[in-house]
Scaffold this motif. Sequence first.
Motif, PDB file in Angstrom:
ATOM      1  N   MET A   1       0.851  -1.195   0.000  1.00 54.06           N
ATOM      2  CA  MET A   1       0.000   0.000   0.000  1.00 54.06           C
ATOM      3  C   MET A   1       0.882   1.239   0.000  1.00 54.06           C
ATOM      4  N   PRO A   2       0.652   2.196  -0.910  1.00 55.37           N
ATOM      5  CA  PRO A   2       1.461   3.414  -0.915  1.00 55.37           C
ATOM      6  C   PRO A   2       1.235   4.230   0.340  1.00 55.37           C
ATOM      7  N   GLN A   3       2.298   4.892   0.774  1.00 52.31           N
ATOM      8  CA  GLN A   3       2.197   5.714   1.976  1.00 52.31           C
ATOM      9  C   GLN A   3       1.622   7.079   1.626  1.00 52.31           C
ATOM     10  N   GLY A   4       0.828   7.619   2.514  1.00 53.73           N
ATOM     11  CA  GLY A   4       0.224   8.922   2.313  1.00 53.73           C
ATOM     12  C   GLY A   4       0.516   9.822   3.493  1.00 53.73           C
ATOM     13  N   SER A   5      -0.194  10.930   3.564  1.00 55.97           N
ATOM     14  CA  SER A   5       0.031  11.905   4.612  1.00 55.97           C
ATOM     15  C   SER A   5      -1.017  11.781   5.705  1.00 55.97           C
ATOM     16  N   VAL A   6      -0.651  12.232   6.885  1.00 56.36           N
ATOM     17  CA  VAL A   6      -1.590  12.254   8.000  1.00 56.36           C
ATOM     18  C   VAL A   6      -2.756  13.183   7.684  1.00 56.36           C
ATOM     19  N   ALA A   7      -2.485  14.282   6.992  1.00 59.83           N
ATOM     20  CA  ALA A   7      -3.541  15.253   6.675  1.00 59.83           C
ATOM     21  C   ALA A   7      -4.621  14.633   5.805  1.00 59.83           C
ATOM     22  N   GLU A   8      -4.234  13.846   4.802  1.00 56.77           N
ATOM     23  CA  GLU A   8      -5.250  13.257   3.927  1.00 56.77           C
ATOM     24  C   GLU A   8      -6.069  12.208   4.670  1.00 56.77           C
ATOM     25  N   VAL A   9      -5.424  11.478   5.589  1.00 58.78           N
ATOM     26  CA  VAL A   9      -6.156  10.506   6.404  1.00 58.78           C
ATOM     27  C   VAL A   9      -7.166  11.226   7.292  1.00 58.78           C
ATOM     28  N   LEU A  10      -6.731  12.292   7.953  1.00 56.78           N
ATOM     29  CA  LEU A  10      -7.624  13.041   8.839  1.00 56.78           C
ATOM     30  C   LEU A  10      -8.795  13.626   8.073  1.00 56.78           C
ATOM     31  N   THR A  11      -8.519  14.203   6.910  1.00 55.93           N
ATOM     32  CA  THR A  11      -9.588  14.802   6.103  1.00 55.93           C
ATOM     33  C   THR A  11     -10.619  13.758   5.685  1.00 55.93           C
ATOM     34  N   ALA A  12     -10.138  12.606   5.225  1.00 60.78           N
ATOM     35  CA  ALA A  12     -11.056  11.555   4.770  1.00 60.78           C
ATOM     36  C   ALA A  12     -11.928  11.051   5.908  1.00 60.78           C
ATOM     37  N   PHE A  13     -11.350  10.865   7.091  1.00 62.00           N
ATOM     38  CA  PHE A  13     -12.118  10.294   8.192  1.00 62.00           C
ATOM     39  C   PHE A  13     -13.009  11.329   8.873  1.00 62.00           C
ATOM     40  N   ILE A  14     -12.659  12.594   8.834  1.00 63.65           N
ATOM     41  CA  ILE A  14     -13.581  13.617   9.337  1.00 63.65           C
ATOM     42  C   ILE A  14     -14.859  13.623   8.509  1.00 63.65           C
ATOM     43  N   ARG A  15     -14.713  13.522   7.205  1.00 66.06           N
ATOM     44  CA  ARG A  15     -15.900  13.477   6.345  1.00 66.06           C
ATOM     45  C   ARG A  15     -16.742  12.239   6.647  1.00 66.06           C
ATOM     46  N   LEU A  16     -16.082  11.109   6.856  1.00 68.87           N
ATOM     47  CA  LEU A  16     -16.820   9.899   7.209  1.00 68.87           C
ATOM     48  C   LEU A  16     -17.466  10.033   8.583  1.00 68.87           C
ATOM     49  N   GLY A  17     -16.765  10.672   9.514  1.00 69.05           N
ATOM     50  CA  GLY A  17     -17.324  10.869  10.844  1.00 69.05           C
ATOM     51  C   GLY A  17     -18.551  11.756  10.852  1.00 69.05           C
ATOM     52  N   LEU A  18     -18.685  12.600   9.840  1.00 73.70           N
ATOM     53  CA  LEU A  18     -19.841  13.486   9.738  1.00 73.70           C
ATOM     54  C   LEU A  18     -20.991  12.900   8.924  1.00 73.70           C
ATOM     55  N   THR A  19     -20.721  11.872   8.121  1.00 74.74           N
ATOM     56  CA  THR A  19     -21.743  11.387   7.186  1.00 74.74           C
ATOM     57  C   THR A  19     -22.041   9.901   7.296  1.00 74.74           C
TER      58      THR A  19
END
Length: 392
Positions: A1-19
Motif C-alpha cells: 500500500m502506498p504511503q500517504g500523509s496524515v492530513a489526507e487521512v484526517l480529512t477523509a475520516f472527518i468526512r466519514l465521521g460526519l456522514t
Amino acid sequence: MPQGSVAEVLTAFIRLGLTSFGGPTAHLGYFREEFVVRRRWLDDRTYADLLALCQFLPGPASSQAGIAIGTLRAGLIGGLAAWLGFTLPSALIMVAAAYGIAAPGVDSAALRGLNVVAVAVVAQAVWGMARTLCPDRERATIALIAAVVLLVWQNAFAQISIIAIGGLAGWRLLRSGAPAAAPPLTVSFDRRIAIGCWIGFFSLLIALPLARAVFSSHTLDVFDSFYRAGALVFGGGHVVLPLLHAQVVPPGWVSDARFIAGYGLAQALPGPLFTFAAYLGAVQTPAPNGWTGGALALLAIFLPAWLLIVGALPFWAWLRGREGVQAALRGINAAVVGILLATLYTPVMTSAIMMPLDAALALACFGMLTLWKLPPWLVVVVAGGIGWVVRV
C-alpha cells in the motif's frame, strides 16, 4: 500500500465521521466505497482481510478497521488521525448533549432518510465484495451458508465461529487453483511495539481491578469500567450497551432515564456507537464529569481497540502471506461476505425499511451510488433531504 500523509487521512475520516450514518455494518460499507473504490488505498482482498481480523478481536470492529486503514496509510500517527476524525464529531455532540446544549430532538423523517442510505451502502458493499471474493461456486457456497447460519443463530460469538469455520473450509478446500497472493501489508512499525501493546492490554485488564481494590478513586473506577467494556465485548456497537448499563446505572452514576435518552441520541448520529461512552462520562453525577469525565470514558473504552489492532497488525501482515493462511483467508473472506449479507437484512433493513416509500428511497440511493457514482456523503445529504420533504 502506498504511503500517504496524515492530513489526507484526517480529512477523509472527518468526512466519514460526519456522514457515516447507519451503524457499524454501514460504516464498513462507507469505508469500502471511500478507500477501496474511490481512493484505491487498498484492494477488496486486503480490505476483507482487515475486516476478518477486526471481527476476531473484541471491541468496535468499524473503528478498529478505520484505525488499521489509517495506520497502514500513514503510520501510527495516521491511525490516530483516522480515529480522531471518525470519532470526534459524534463524541463532541454527545458531550454537548450531556450539558443540555445540543438540540433535544431530531426530525424523525430526515433521520429515517439517513438510515435508508445505510441499506444502499451495505448492499453496494456486499455486491462489490461478492464479485471479487466469491468468484466460484465453493466460495459463494461458503458465503451463503455463513449468511444462513448468522440469520438463524444470532449471538455475540456467532460471527467469530462463522469466520473460524470459513477459515477451516478455505484451508481444506481452496488450496488448488488459488489466485495470486494479495498485495502485502506495509506496516511501518516493528513487532516490539506490537508485543508492548499486547502486554499493555492484558496488564491493564488485570491491574485496574486490583488497583480499585486498594485505592478509593472514582476516576479509577470510571477508567476501569469503560476499559473492561471495550476490552471484553465481541460484536461492538449495540452489544456493548447492556455491559455499559450494568457499569453505570446500578451504582447510581447515571440514571436509567438519562441512559436511555443518551442511547437514543447516539443512534441518531454518524460515527461509532461507542461514543455513547463520552455522554455517560459527562452526564454522570460523581466527579469527574462534564468534558473531563467524557474524555476519560471515551479514551478508556477505545484504548483496548487501539492496543489490540496495533498489536495484531504486524503479525497479521506476516501470517496472511503464508500459503496455508492464504487458503484459509479465501474461506474467511467468503464468510465475511456472508456476514455482511446477513446484516444487510438485520439489523440494517429491518430498522430502516418500514414501508414502500422507504424501499423506493433505498433503491434510488443504490442507483445513485452504483450507476451515477455519486459520493456517499452527497447521497446522505440527498436522502436526508428527501426524507424530510416527503416525510417517509
